[in-house]
Write a protein that holds these residues in place. Sequence first.
Motif: not given
Length: 184
Positions: A27-55
């Motif tokens: 359970i501990r490892l599963k939760n860490r893995t899910q948390e790590a994936f959410s960290d990727i999602d946070v950074q991807l959202k940041r990139r998605h938010d920057l793209i309209p400004n770049l365009i």
Amino acid sequence: MQYLGWIILVIAVLVVFWLILVFNSLIRLKNRTQEAFSDIDVQLKRRHDLIPNLIETVKGYATHEKELFEKVTQARSAAINAQGTAEKGKAENALSQTLKSIFAVAENYPDLKASQNFLKLQDELSDTENKIQAARRFYNGNVRDFNTKIEVFPNNMVAGTLGFKKFEFFQAEVGEKENIEVKF
């Protein structure tokens, strides 16, 4: 005979404690893995938010690149709507490729390359890409640990019985793994 009862009881208690330890560690490892994936999602959202400004910034200088802007917008939309690790990874890699196209087009517009707004967005995107790569490495490390834990004996019996499934790695596309050819 009385000692045999005590021995069986002690063995049963030890097995129960072992099962509890294995379950809790899974359970501990599963939760860490899910948390790590959410960290990727946070950074991807940041990139998605920057793209309209770049365009919008690039549009001001490169008005003849409408097809490229549409490709970037479509790739961004596909990346935002992607579900699951494999689909998300593929969509994000496609988005990365289209972003490279924007920076390649910027080379043809000296005024754009000198624009402070463009340079700031380029720096922010570069920083975000580095954070995405770090988050991917962290996630993949957690996936490795979790998958190893559920595959080794005797943990695999407990994990299989309790329905623990392997996580997918967040992998780079084949095109991202190839060496870049530099010509002078």
